[in-house]
Scaffold this motif. Sequence first.
Motif, PDB file in Angstrom:
ATOM      1  N   GLY A  42       2.609  -6.555  -6.110  1.00 20.99           N
ATOM      2  CA  GLY A  42       2.957  -5.692  -5.758  1.00 20.99           C
ATOM      3  C   GLY A  42       3.733  -5.457  -4.329  1.00 20.99           C
ATOM      4  N   ASP A  43       3.764  -4.944  -3.697  1.00 23.43           N
ATOM      5  CA  ASP A  43       3.997  -5.484  -1.909  1.00 23.43           C
ATOM      6  C   ASP A  43       3.481  -7.206  -0.983  1.00 23.43           C
ATOM      7  OD1 ASP A  43       6.472  -3.884  -2.800  1.00 23.43           O
ATOM      8  OD2 ASP A  43       5.103  -2.292  -1.996  1.00 23.43           O
ATOM      9  N   LEU A  44       2.030  -7.193  -1.922  1.00 22.38           N
ATOM     10  CA  LEU A  44       1.504  -8.657  -1.272  1.00 22.38           C
ATOM     11  C   LEU A  44       2.012  -9.723  -1.807  1.00 22.38           C
ATOM     12  CD1 LEU A  44      -2.047  -6.639  -1.768  1.00 22.38           C
ATOM     13  CD2 LEU A  44      -0.496  -6.605   0.594  1.00 22.38           C
ATOM     14  N   ASP A  45       2.000 -10.440  -0.416  1.00 20.97           N
ATOM     15  CA  ASP A  45       2.030 -11.821  -0.833  1.00 20.97           C
ATOM     16  C   ASP A  45       0.163 -12.060  -1.062  1.00 20.97           C
ATOM     17  OD1 ASP A  45       4.322 -12.550  -0.788  1.00 20.97           O
ATOM     18  OD2 ASP A  45       4.591 -12.045   1.744  1.00 20.97           O
ATOM     19  N   PHE A 104      -2.673  -0.737   3.478  1.00 25.05           N
ATOM     20  CA  PHE A 104      -3.454  -0.643   2.130  1.00 25.05           C
ATOM     21  C   PHE A 104      -4.720  -0.257   2.809  1.00 25.05           C
ATOM     22  CE2 PHE A 104      -6.574  -4.189   0.970  1.00 25.05           C
ATOM     23  CZ  PHE A 104      -5.949  -4.199  -1.035  1.00 25.05           C
ATOM     24  N   LYS A 105      -5.710   0.203   1.884  1.00 21.25           N
ATOM     25  CA  LYS A 105      -6.609   0.901   1.913  1.00 21.25           C
ATOM     26  C   LYS A 105      -8.041  -0.270   2.071  1.00 21.25           C
ATOM     27  CE  LYS A 105     -10.252   4.354   1.302  1.00 21.25           C
ATOM     28  NZ  LYS A 105     -10.478   5.661   1.067  1.00 21.25           N
ATOM     29  N   TYR A 106      -8.059  -0.546   3.420  1.00 20.54           N
ATOM     30  CA  TYR A 106      -9.193  -1.932   2.718  1.00 20.54           C
ATOM     31  C   TYR A 106     -11.070  -1.451   2.935  1.00 20.54           C
ATOM     32  CZ  TYR A 106      -5.468  -4.701   4.857  1.00 20.54           C
ATOM     33  OH  TYR A 106      -4.264  -5.601   5.437  1.00 20.54           O
ATOM     34  N   THR A 107     -10.920  -1.595   0.798  1.00 18.88           N
ATOM     35  CA  THR A 107     -12.374  -1.523   0.310  1.00 18.88           C
ATOM     36  C   THR A 107     -11.716  -2.719  -0.975  1.00 18.88           C
ATOM     37  OG1 THR A 107     -11.135  -0.597  -1.449  1.00 18.88           O
ATOM     38  CG2 THR A 107     -12.026   1.082   0.873  1.00 18.88           C
ATOM     39  N   PHE A 108     -12.993  -2.544  -0.933  1.00 18.06           N
ATOM     40  CA  PHE A 108     -13.947  -3.583  -2.482  1.00 18.06           C
ATOM     41  C   PHE A 108     -13.705  -3.218  -3.532  1.00 18.06           C
ATOM     42  CE2 PHE A 108     -17.110  -5.387   1.215  1.00 18.06           C
ATOM     43  CZ  PHE A 108     -16.615  -6.670   0.982  1.00 18.06           C
ATOM     44  N   ASP A 109     -12.921  -1.746  -3.553  1.00 19.07           N
ATOM     45  CA  ASP A 109     -12.073  -1.415  -5.164  1.00 19.07           C
ATOM     46  C   ASP A 109     -11.015  -2.199  -4.664  1.00 19.07           C
ATOM     47  OD1 ASP A 109     -14.558  -0.380  -5.924  1.00 19.07           O
ATOM     48  OD2 ASP A 109     -14.337   1.458  -5.416  1.00 19.07           O
ATOM     49  N   ASN A 110     -10.302  -2.062  -3.723  1.00 18.91           N
ATOM     50  CA  ASN A 110      -9.087  -2.565  -3.997  1.00 18.91           C
ATOM     51  C   ASN A 110      -8.982  -4.248  -3.364  1.00 18.91           C
ATOM     52  OD1 ASN A 110      -8.079  -0.225  -4.212  1.00 18.91           O
ATOM     53  ND2 ASN A 110      -7.900   0.243  -1.950  1.00 18.91           N
TER      54      ASN A 110
END
Length: 321
Positions: A42-45, A104-110
């Motif tokens: 996605g938008d993440l490196d 970005f929601k910092y959860t373990f699901d994500n």
Amino acid sequence: MIRLAVFAPIAAVALTVGLAGSAVAQQPAPAVKVAHKTVKIGDLDIFYREAGPKDAPAILLLHGFPTSSQMFRNLLPALGDKYRVIAPDYPGYGHSSMPSRDKFKYTFDNLADVIDQFTEKVELKKFALYVQDYGAPVGYRIAVKHPDRITAIVVQNGNAYEEGLDNEFWKPIKAYWREPTNKDKRNALRDALTYETTKWQYTHGVKNPELVSPDGAAHDQFLLDRKGNDEIQLDLFLSYGSNPPLYPKWQEYFRKHQPPVLIAWGKNDQIFPAAGAEPYKRDLKTLEFHLLDAGHFALETNGSEIAELMRNFLGKHVNKK
């Protein structure tokens, strides 16, 4: 004399070949090179370290808190001669992107979703998991979603049972889970983000702390101290509360799919004590169980031992598949 004249050159050639072969045999194996790469999810490196042949059996190494793929810096070359070994950094960790909390929601699901996409991006179709600390809830989410992809699991201080959270360390964190909007409960956990605590994680329970390089803790803290990262870590402390309700599902995965599991657990760890390792025996039939005289980051002191355990275990259960 004619016979000697004929066979002397042959003998000389044979001697030369024999000496050359002996010299080659005595040379050390070529050093395994570790590549440092980045892919887009996605938008993440997403940064990762990789060693070993592309067509070799694969191992996905999943790090814990507050570290990154750097915790595997010595394990990668130790296994890369026979395995494709890959260690990614989660969002907010190591050299991967650290988007703001509103993006970005910092959860373990994500985190698990990003690493799941990562495995597809780097073409890991089947792989063994190495899970430690936060790596367990990330890895077990992936294993439950894709049980057919998991060839084996190596567990090093990674929890999947309630018994592993029944100690003093978890009391203030559980208090935060019960009152997630209570700022005092959240702020009470900030000591866990200090350099002193990071160093403690590396050295507590270690027989000889002089054998632990200070570089790991310093590297982790440098990245932990980035502006805004403290709030990210506190969000994940809260999100860790989403893991215990999933334990029954993970245990059902163990019972139903029976992945071969190697336990290589630092028994002196006060965060994930040995009590969390024992219950794996209830659900797994192919289990190799080792409690090591080590702490939370067992690779720092027992890396060679763990690498050898993995080579033997994976040689029996993965290489033949």
